[in-house]
Scaffold this active site. Structure first.
Site, mmCIF file in Angstrom:
data_model
loop_
_atom_site.group_PDB
_atom_site.id
_atom_site.type_symbol
_atom_site.label_atom_id
_atom_site.label_comp_id
_atom_site.label_asym_id
_atom_site.label_seq_id
_atom_site.Cartn_x
_atom_site.Cartn_y
_atom_site.Cartn_z
ATOM 1 N N ASP A 1 -7.644 7.947 2.587
ATOM 2 C CA ASP A 1 -7.265 8.372 1.239
ATOM 3 C C ASP A 1 -8.515 8.672 0.402
ATOM 4 O O ASP A 1 -8.591 9.685 -0.295
ATOM 5 C CB ASP A 1 -6.444 7.289 0.530
ATOM 6 C CG ASP A 1 -5.141 6.989 1.242
ATOM 7 O OD1 ASP A 1 -4.519 7.933 1.754
ATOM 8 O OD2 ASP A 1 -4.745 5.814 1.283
ATOM 9 N N HIS B 1 1.644 4.283 -2.981
ATOM 10 C CA HIS B 1 1.637 5.742 -2.839
ATOM 11 C C HIS B 1 2.963 6.342 -3.316
ATOM 12 O O HIS B 1 2.994 7.332 -4.057
ATOM 13 C CB HIS B 1 1.433 6.131 -1.375
ATOM 14 C CG HIS B 1 0.029 5.998 -0.882
ATOM 15 N ND1 HIS B 1 -1.030 6.697 -1.427
ATOM 16 C CD2 HIS B 1 -0.492 5.262 0.132
ATOM 17 C CE1 HIS B 1 -2.137 6.392 -0.769
ATOM 18 N NE2 HIS B 1 -1.838 5.520 0.180
ATOM 19 N N HIS C 1 0.839 -1.200 0.000
ATOM 20 C CA HIS C 1 0.000 0.000 0.000
ATOM 21 C C HIS C 1 0.877 1.254 0.000
ATOM 22 O O HIS C 1 0.695 2.161 -0.825
ATOM 23 C CB HIS C 1 -0.911 -0.022 1.236
ATOM 24 C CG HIS C 1 -1.885 1.105 1.315
ATOM 25 N ND1 HIS C 1 -3.240 0.934 1.136
ATOM 26 C CD2 HIS C 1 -1.712 2.429 1.570
ATOM 27 C CE1 HIS C 1 -3.851 2.096 1.266
ATOM 28 N NE2 HIS C 1 -2.946 3.017 1.544
ATOM 29 N N GLU C 2 1.835 1.301 0.927
ATOM 30 C CA GLU C 2 2.709 2.477 1.016
ATOM 31 C C GLU C 2 3.602 2.596 -0.219
ATOM 32 O O GLU C 2 3.868 3.700 -0.698
ATOM 33 C CB GLU C 2 3.560 2.404 2.287
ATOM 34 C CG GLU C 2 2.779 2.512 3.576
ATOM 35 C CD GLU C 2 2.019 3.819 3.700
ATOM 36 O OE1 GLU C 2 2.424 4.827 3.079
ATOM 37 O OE2 GLU C 2 1.011 3.838 4.421
#
Length: 243
Positions: free
Chosen positions: A103, A31, A27-28
């Site tokens: 988000d 981004h 996930h990170e």
């Protein structure tokens, strides 16, 4: 000390499963990769998957851009970066988690702001219906039901456009997301130089090295303003800087 200001106290008792840690890392990384390859996204300074605060499972720290005015293109890039985590989860795990709740909230606010606040939509035109001062979505709309339907359609179209761009970007660079996620799994905290080692130098000269040095020397306030945290549906999070 800066990590405590940005993400809260480290929660050593909050042990993530390998499955959750792997998902948060991807996930990170999603981004990070999205923002790295978009001109108007804020330059990345640091990414962590160390659990902190009430429920934050990961956070990213960006170098804030000193801008007073924002264009539609710049805000669309920001929306894409916000969606990078959700898209990465879908690409690697074929499903999504609650980690993108904040988000999506930010994307929704920004999409509606483009349509109703900044006059950046052809169908609504040069009108501005500012949201309440607390930053929440307006419960009562100062326009007709017909206009409300157009607003909803246009905001949805903007969010879908940003999502489709992000899917295309991360699909093309899926291997980079995988490598960056693996580095996050290994180190738990990665800095700008770690990202450069995987993704290469950023294409645009945004002065991030000088700004980053200033933040690392102790400008926690600026860093906090440019931070976004990810976690469960009840995570304590920072609001993004207003356009």
């Amino acid at each position: 000390a800066m990590d405590r200001v940005i993400g809260g106290l480290e929660k050593k008792s909050k042990v993530m499963t390998v499955e959750d840690k792997t998902r948060v890392a991807h996930h990170e990384a999603g981004h990070a990769v999205t923002g790295w390859f978009l001109e108007h996204a804020s330059p990345l300074l640091k990414v962590s998957i160390v659990p902190r605060g009430v429920a934050a499972l990961g956070y990213a720290q960006y170098v804030p851009k000193e801008k007073k005015l924002h264009t539609k293109e710049q805000m669309m890039d920001t929306m894409c970066m916000m969606l990078g985590g959700r898209v990465a989860e879908l690409l690697f795990f074929k499903d999504v988690s609650t980690g993108a709740q904040d988000d999506l909230s930010k994307v929704t606010r920004l999409a509606y702001s483009l349509v109703t606040t900044y006059g950046m939509n052809d169908k609504i035109g040069n009108r501005s219906y500012p949201p309440p001062n607390d930053g929440r979505m307006a419960s009562q709309r100062p326009y007709s039901e017909e206009t409300a339907e157009v607003v909803d359609e246009e905001a949805r179209a903007l969010a879908n456009e940003a999502y489709d761009r992000t899917v295309a970007l991360l699909t093309e660079r899926k291997e980079l997301v995988k490598v960056l996620a693996e580095k996050l799994m290994e180190k738990e905290v990665i800095l700008r130089e770690d990202v450069i080692a995987v993704l290469g130098e950023r294409q645009w000269d945004d002065g991030s090295e000088q700004l980053g040095a200033g933040l690392l020397s102790g400008d926690a306030a600026a860093a906090t303003a440019a931070c976004r945290a990810d976690g469960g549906p009840h995570s304590a999070r920072q609001r993004p800087p207003k356009p």
